[in-house]
Design an enzyme around this catalytic site. Structure first.
Site, PDB file in Angstrom:
ATOM      1  N   CYS A   1      10.429   0.510   6.869  1.00  0.00           N
ATOM      2  CA  CYS A   1      10.575  -0.883   7.300  1.00  0.00           C
ATOM      3  C   CYS A   1      11.909  -1.074   8.033  1.00  0.00           C
ATOM      4  CB  CYS A   1      10.413  -1.818   6.107  1.00  0.00           C
ATOM      5  SG  CYS A   1       9.985  -3.512   6.560  1.00  0.00           S
TER       6      CYS A   1
ATOM      7  N   HIS B   1       5.393   0.018   2.942  1.00  0.00           N
ATOM      8  CA  HIS B   1       6.048   0.104   1.636  1.00  0.00           C
ATOM      9  C   HIS B   1       5.038   0.573   0.586  1.00  0.00           C
ATOM     10  CE1 HIS B   1       9.848  -1.909   2.552  1.00  0.00           C
ATOM     11  NE2 HIS B   1       9.182  -2.824   3.221  1.00  0.00           N
TER      12      HIS B   1
END
Length: 491
Positions: A330, A427
């Site tokens: 991310c 994630h």
């Protein structure tokens, strides 16, 4: 009729989240349908919900403990700090504003309505709502407009159990002092107390329990010994992140200033053959790491500057020259590119910001946030991966041609030509056992055969048994109050 009880703390980090998770599992095992609820949370460790929003990661763990899917109603107000003085405000799963701390006080009273709406919606679906407070009710300077502790308890008409932390010392003063500063009407809502994190023989504190009960008039629900396996559950607070000493395979994780969604580390920390080293500010990245994992961040551009200020950019390039691997997730992925373009100043100063240059990609910040529970394939092996996306920004460039994940038919991630540097937006990918084993094998490690989800379930069961053994759960349930219909209460 649905019942509800609120667990508040005599201070921050006294173990409220863990106790709520354990209680949720314990009452689930007694045949009740349980829902966790936290009116307001402050955390950059967020979870994506089935209904397309985000909540604090602790409430997602509590939902797992209760055997239900995480929903935005479980944490209707989530504050995600973006700087020392400001935070993003998430209401019922969606961002409504970014405000400075001094301005949030003016916004708070308007948030009680959605908080109560979420609470009553949850209560309509279950037998018991277990509510977690935030911080401490003893912070009476925050009482006006409060939605997190006694303000909510008053509005919803729920009784309170107060938890103290004996591990940090002064637990008698914590609990008795809380009573001393509370207004009479708030003090009357507290029905009992619990002493948490005791090390040694709990009977040695019998005199202390009697003293607290005598001075407060509240009943004791027990002394809860230290739960040694707590580290095996996802951490809620950035202050709880700690390295784990395991096997020879070392993964170095720089602690970013605005680190977010650090639950990515939990499955790796559980692997007995892996040592996870959290690298604090001012320390170099270790030269013997097989992997440097750059985690998510709430403020990518600010943390990119922080990364450079530590000299980690120099260490990272030396690590790659030695043949070491790098993974950015991310915000960490965005930092690895050649540039981050933020023309609208979404993260602060508008303009182009030079990245670390280890991936030939560029990220453009966009105001739209992507929130999704995601299924993917790890392209090198075909292993299934499950995770979630929670980010702003779009990343593209030549190294995207070496995407290493396929997410619902589209390519995801990027890799350098030599394969040493990778990044992605997904994630939670290390919770997938087959992928984790394959990835660790690429680093030279060996799979332990750990089934991570089953391991978490086993720890939650052990936590529930721990509370059943050391707390009077029958008395706690008897203290829970009936939830009044929503129409009766208004502000």
């Amino acid at each position: 009729m649905t019942k509800a009880i609120m667990i508040q703390g005599a201070g921050s980090n006294v173990g409220k989240s863990m106790i709520v998770a354990g209680l949720a599992r314990a009452f689930l095992r007694r045949g009740l349908r349980v829902m966790p609820f936290k009116p307001q949370n402050m955390s950059n460790n967020a979870a994506v919900t089935l209904d397309g929003g985000e909540i604090g990661r602790a409430q997602a763990l509590q939902a797992l403990a209760a055997g239900v899917a995480p929903l935005t109603d479980m944490n209707p107000v989530l504050l995600k700090p973006e700087s020392e003085v400001g935070a993003q405000v998430i209401v019922q799963g969606k961002r409504i504003a970014t405000v400075k701390a001094r301005d949030y006080a003016a916004l708070k009273p308007s948030l009680m309505a959605p908080v109560l709406e979420s609470f009553h919606r949850l209560a309509a679906t279950c037998d018991l709502v277990i509510i977690e407070g935030a911080g401490s009710p003893a912070e009476i300077n925050l009482r006006d407009g409060d939605i997190a502790n006694m303000g909510f308890a008053e509005a919803a008409g729920v009784p309170v159990v107060l938890v103290g932390d004996i591990d940090r010392g002064g637990v008698i003063a914590q609990i008795v002092g809380t009573q001393a500063v509370l207004p009479a009407e708030d003090e009357a809502r507290i029905k009992a107390f619990v002493v948490n994190k005791f090390r040694g023989d709990p009977s040695l504190f019998d005199a202390g329990l009697a003293e607290i009960a005598t001075r407060t008039g509240w009943s004791s629900l027990g002394v809860v010994p230290w739960f040694a396996d707590a580290w095996r559950l996802p951490a809620e607070d950035v202050m709880d992140i700690a390295g784990t000493k395991g096997g020879a395979l070392k993964i170095a994780v720089p602690r970013l200033n605005r680190i977010a969604n650090f639950d990515d580390l939990d499955p790796l920390s559980s692997e007995p053959g892996v040592t996870v080293e959290i690298v604090e500010a001012g320390r170099p990245l270790p030269g013997d790491a097989a992997l440097v994992l750059i985690p998510g961040t709430k403020s990518t551009i600010a943390d990119l500057q922080f990364f450079r200020a530590q000299g980690w950019d120099i260490d990272l390039k030396a690590h790659v020259r030695r043949g070491g691997h790098v993974l950015g997730i991310c915000g960490g992925y965005q930092m690895l590119g050649t540039a981050i373009i933020d023309e609208d100043g979404i993260e602060g100063q508008a303009g182009r910001h030079e990245g670390l240059g280890l991936l030939d990609v560029v990220t453009e910040m966009k105001p739209e946030k992507r929130l999704a529970l995601t299924k993917a394939l790890y392209l090198p092996t075909g292993d299934a991966v499950q995770g979630y996306e929670i980010h702003i920004g779009q990343t593209d460039g030549p190294d995207r041609a070496r995407a290493w994940l396929q997410v619902e038919g589209r390519s995801e991630g990027a890799a350098s030509a030599d394969g040493l540097v990778r990044g992605c937006y997904l994630h939670g990918l290390f919770t997938s056992d087959a992928f984790r084993a394959a990835y660790l094998a690429e680093l030279g490690g060996e799979s332990s055969g750990l089934t991570y989800a089953a391991d978490v379930e086993a720890v939650l069961d052990a936590l529930a048994t721990h509370l059943e053994t050391h707390m009077d759960l029958d008395a706690l349930y008897a203290l829970a109050g009936d939830v009044a219909p929503a129409a009766i209460r208004s502000l």
